[in-house]
Design a protein around this motif. Structure first.
Motif, PDB file in Angstrom:
ATOM      1  N   UNK A  26       0.831  -1.210   0.000  1.00 23.48           N
ATOM      2  CA  UNK A  26       0.000   0.000   0.000  1.00 23.48           C
ATOM      3  C   UNK A  26       0.861   1.253   0.000  1.00 23.48           C
ATOM      4  N   UNK A  27       1.915   1.254   0.818  1.00 22.92           N
ATOM      5  CA  UNK A  27       2.820   2.404   0.846  1.00 22.92           C
ATOM      6  C   UNK A  27       3.421   2.667  -0.530  1.00 22.92           C
ATOM      7  N   UNK A  33       1.580   6.463  -7.068  1.00 25.67           N
ATOM      8  CA  UNK A  33       0.457   7.203  -7.627  1.00 25.67           C
ATOM      9  C   UNK A  33       0.568   8.699  -7.337  1.00 25.67           C
ATOM     10  N   UNK A  34       1.141   9.051  -6.187  1.00 25.55           N
ATOM     11  CA  UNK A  34       1.336  10.466  -5.868  1.00 25.55           C
ATOM     12  C   UNK A  34       2.291  11.106  -6.868  1.00 25.55           C
ATOM     13  N   UNK A  35       3.399  10.432  -7.155  1.00 27.75           N
ATOM     14  CA  UNK A  35       4.364  10.972  -8.117  1.00 27.75           C
ATOM     15  C   UNK A  35       3.757  11.040  -9.516  1.00 27.75           C
ATOM     16  N   UNK A  36       2.948  10.054  -9.853  1.00 28.81           N
ATOM     17  CA  UNK A  36       2.279  10.066 -11.153  1.00 28.81           C
ATOM     18  C   UNK A  36       1.347  11.272 -11.264  1.00 28.81           C
ATOM     19  N   UNK A  37       0.651  11.584 -10.181  1.00 29.21           N
ATOM     20  CA  UNK A  37      -0.293  12.703 -10.191  1.00 29.21           C
ATOM     21  C   UNK A  37       0.432  14.046 -10.202  1.00 29.21           C
ATOM     22  N   UNK A  44       8.066   3.223 -10.233  1.00 32.22           N
ATOM     23  CA  UNK A  44       7.867   1.782 -10.020  1.00 32.22           C
ATOM     24  C   UNK A  44       7.104   1.184 -11.196  1.00 32.22           C
ATOM     25  N   UNK A  45       7.707   0.176 -11.815  1.00 30.51           N
ATOM     26  CA  UNK A  45       7.047  -0.533 -12.910  1.00 30.51           C
ATOM     27  C   UNK A  45       6.025  -1.535 -12.364  1.00 30.51           C
TER      28      UNK A  45
END
Length: 227
Positions: A26-27, A33-37, A44-45
Motif C-alpha cells: 500500500x505504501x 500514484x502520488x508521483x504520477x499525479x 515503479x514498474x
C-alpha cells in the motif's frame, strides 16, 4: 512432515507477515500514484510479493542448526516476507529507497547494495531489511520484511540466472558461469545507456518546454552501511 495442528500454528504466525506485505504494498502504491499525479512520472514498474511456506521456513531453520520454533523463525529468518520492486532506471531504485526509509513507521535494519558492489556472479539489486508495525486487534507486532529493488534489466537477468543455477546447483560449468557474468556486465551497461538516454530526453524537454518538464529527479542519497 508437519502435522495439521503445526501447520495451523505456523499459518497463524504467517498471517502477520501477510499483513506486513499488505502495508508495504500500500505504501509503495501510494508513493507511486502520488508521483504520477504530481510529476506525471512513476518510478515503479511493478511489485511482486511472496511469503515463505512453513516447510521452507522449517528447512531453513534446520540448515542454520536452530530449533524449529516460531520464535526462532521470527528472530533468525529475515526474509519470511519478501517484496520485489521493479523500477525503470537505477536512479528510480535509489529514489524509492529514499522514500521508503523516510516513512516514519519504517525502521531500516539492514542495507546491502549489490548495484554499486555487484556479487561475484554479476547479480545486481538493492536489498533492504525493514521492520514495520502491524496493528492487530489486541496488540502491535513489529514484523521484518525483505525488500529487493532492481531495474527491469536486472530482474530479467536474475530471473533467468535463477532458473539456470537450479539446473546445475554447485556443478554449473565454468563456461556457463562466465557467460552469465558477461551477460550481467552487458545488463549493467544497458542500464547506464538507458539512463543516459532518459537524462538526454529530460534535458531536451527542459530546454524546449521548461514548464512542462515533469521528470526532474534529485540525485539519490548515498546508501548507509547498516550491516
Amino acid at each position: 512432515m508437519m502435522d495439521k495442528e503445526m501447520v495451523m500454528q505456523w499459518a497463524k504466525m504467517l498471517m502477520s507477515y501477510k499483513f506486513a506485505l499488505d502495508e508495504v504494498s500500500t505504501k509503495l502504491t501510494i508513493l507511486n500514484e502520488e508521483l504520477q499525479f504530481i510529476q506525471h512520472y512513476n518510478p515503479i514498474e511493478h511489485v511482486k510479493t511472496r511469503i515463505k511456506s512453513p516447510e521452507s521456513i522449517v528447512e531453513k531453520l534446520q540448515r542454520k542448526g536452530l530449533e524449529v520454533s516460531r520464535e526462532n523463525a521470527a528472530e533468525h529468518i529475515r526474509d519470511i516476507a519478501g517484496v520485489r520492486v521493479i523500477c525503470s532506471f537505477t536512479t528510480d531504485v535509489y529514489r524509492v529507497y529514499d522514500m521508503i526509509r523516510s516513512q516514519g513507521d519504517v525502521k531500516v535494519l539492514e542495507v546491502k547494495d549489490y548495484i554499486r558492489s555487484p556479487k561475484p556472479n554479476g547479480y545486481q539489486s538493492l536489498h533492504l531489511i525493514i521492520e514495520i508495525p502491524v496493528f492487530l486487534s489486541d496488540r502491535i507486532e513489529h514484523v521484518k520484511v525483505e525488500i529487493q529493488l532492481r531495474t527491469i534489466a536486472m530482474d530479467f537477468w536474475a530471473s533467468l540466472e535463477h532458473k539456470i543455477y537450479y539446473q546445475f546447483h554447485e556443478a554449473m560449468p565454468t563456461s556457463i558461469r562466465e557467460q552469465l557474468k558477461e551477460t550481467a556486465d552487458m545488463i549493467g551497461a544497458l542500464d547506464k545507456r538507458m539512463l543516459g538516454l532518459k537524462e538526454e530526453v529530460q534535458r531536451y524537454s527542459e530546454s524546449t518546454f521548461p514548464k512542462a518538464s515533469a521528470m526532474t529527479l534529485s540525485p539519490p542519497a548515498p546508501v548507509p552501511n547498516l550491516k
